[in-house]
Enzyme design. Sequence first.
Site, PDB file in Angstrom:
ATOM      1  N   GLU A 139       0.831  -1.203   0.000  1.00 35.31           N
ATOM      2  CA  GLU A 139       0.000   0.000   0.000  1.00 35.31           C
ATOM      3  C   GLU A 139       0.871   1.261   0.000  1.00 35.31           C
ATOM      4  O   GLU A 139       1.825   1.367   0.764  1.00 35.31           O
ATOM      5  CB  GLU A 139      -0.915  -0.008   1.226  1.00 35.31           C
ATOM      6  CG  GLU A 139      -1.898   1.155   1.270  1.00 35.31           C
ATOM      7  CD  GLU A 139      -2.787   1.118   2.505  1.00 35.31           C
ATOM      8  OE1 GLU A 139      -3.862   1.738   2.476  1.00 35.31           O
ATOM      9  OE2 GLU A 139      -2.401   0.470   3.501  1.00 35.31           O
ATOM     10  N   LYS A 160      -9.769   2.392  -2.741  1.00 39.50           N
ATOM     11  CA  LYS A 160     -10.003   1.704  -1.468  1.00 39.50           C
ATOM     12  C   LYS A 160     -11.436   1.911  -0.980  1.00 39.50           C
ATOM     13  O   LYS A 160     -11.885   3.048  -0.778  1.00 39.50           O
ATOM     14  CB  LYS A 160      -9.000   2.227  -0.434  1.00 39.50           C
ATOM     15  CG  LYS A 160      -8.958   1.500   0.895  1.00 39.50           C
ATOM     16  CD  LYS A 160      -7.790   2.054   1.704  1.00 39.50           C
ATOM     17  CE  LYS A 160      -7.627   1.355   3.038  1.00 39.50           C
ATOM     18  NZ  LYS A 160      -6.430   1.857   3.763  1.00 39.50           N
ATOM     19  N   CYS A 186      -5.770  -2.948   1.925  1.00 39.84           N
ATOM     20  CA  CYS A 186      -5.536  -2.893   3.370  1.00 39.84           C
ATOM     21  C   CYS A 186      -6.771  -3.150   4.224  1.00 39.84           C
ATOM     22  O   CYS A 186      -7.198  -4.288   4.390  1.00 39.84           O
ATOM     23  CB  CYS A 186      -4.892  -1.561   3.742  1.00 39.84           C
ATOM     24  SG  CYS A 186      -4.107  -1.590   5.378  1.00 39.84           S
TER      25      CYS A 186
END
Length: 366
Positions: free
Chosen positions: A115, A190, A227
């Site tokens: 990330e 994300k 993540c």
Amino acid sequence: MDSVDEILIKKLPKNEVDKFNRIFFGRKDHSTLRLKDETKKASENDNFDVFGYSFDATKEQLRQPRVLRLGLVQHSIVLPTHKPITEQRTAIFHKVKKIIEIAASEGVKILCLQETWAMPFFLCTREKEKWSQFAESAQFGPSTMFLSELAKKHEMVIISPILEIDENATWWNTAVVINEKGHYLGKHRKNHLPSVGSFSETAYYSPGNTNHPVFDTKYAKIAINICYGRHHALNWLMFGLNGAEIVFNPAATISEFGESFWGIEARNAAIANGYFTCSINRVGTEEFNLNDKVIKRTYYGSSYVTAPNGIRTPMMSRQKDGLLTAEVDLNACRQVKDQWGFNMTSRLDMYAESLQNIVENKGDNQ
């Protein structure tokens, strides 16, 4: 502590290692890949680990094997965070290029970086303007331009998680996909943002608006669950329903935020959804000086790969840069789905109705 898996193995009597491996990892032997001598020498010279493992599938009568190699790269930053931004990024580019070149020499065809790989993870500082120059265009930014050359050179698909800034100066936590010709293939933003402790990502950018894209590359159908999204089972589910064969989980996470279930979530997702999962986490300690106060964050690496049947590789180091190469046969995805029948028994219509009712009545329950 360098690797939990390694410590467990070292403490076991030799006559119990096979039994432990079968129960804990899913097979007696890790099916270690033989890597080139040049790879080992290069990794020693540049002080990073290299590991390789393979996953088999049953040979079929009507389908040929679909074997390819995946690469996971975990690394620390290079320069202190007070150095000029261009110098920090260039130093990381130099480090990562060496690892990608090694991955290419070992036949890796799809590679994923961690990330926001080209910068320190400053999102714990609660400062924004100071770091704004790390934000870049998904299609034309320096990270994409740098990796496009390597992707084209090695006919490699590369996943590049970045801090994106769009044409409206809006920030996003984004994974860019570059195809084997070096062309921008697309991006995923994300979906789920943490606001936990000092990591308040909602102060920097909005939740993603790209839903659950699956990228049909030359080698496989891939997706990226960035993540914090790994904590949401439905996030994993949707990538699978959209046809993903491999889901990458690039992360930047520290011990205080759930290291005890780092090795569980992506493994569970692989089993539940019948695809390969690849978990990548950065390493090293990053320091930020804020008004005479020092903020430190130490990342624990531990990257690993899980097959659709739940077999996983040992985790990489908690402290050291490294490359994990995994040779997979994508036929395993359908074979496991056929065996367990999770899709057939999923009852999505029932859950869709229940979820709709919950969404519609949410305000009434508060």
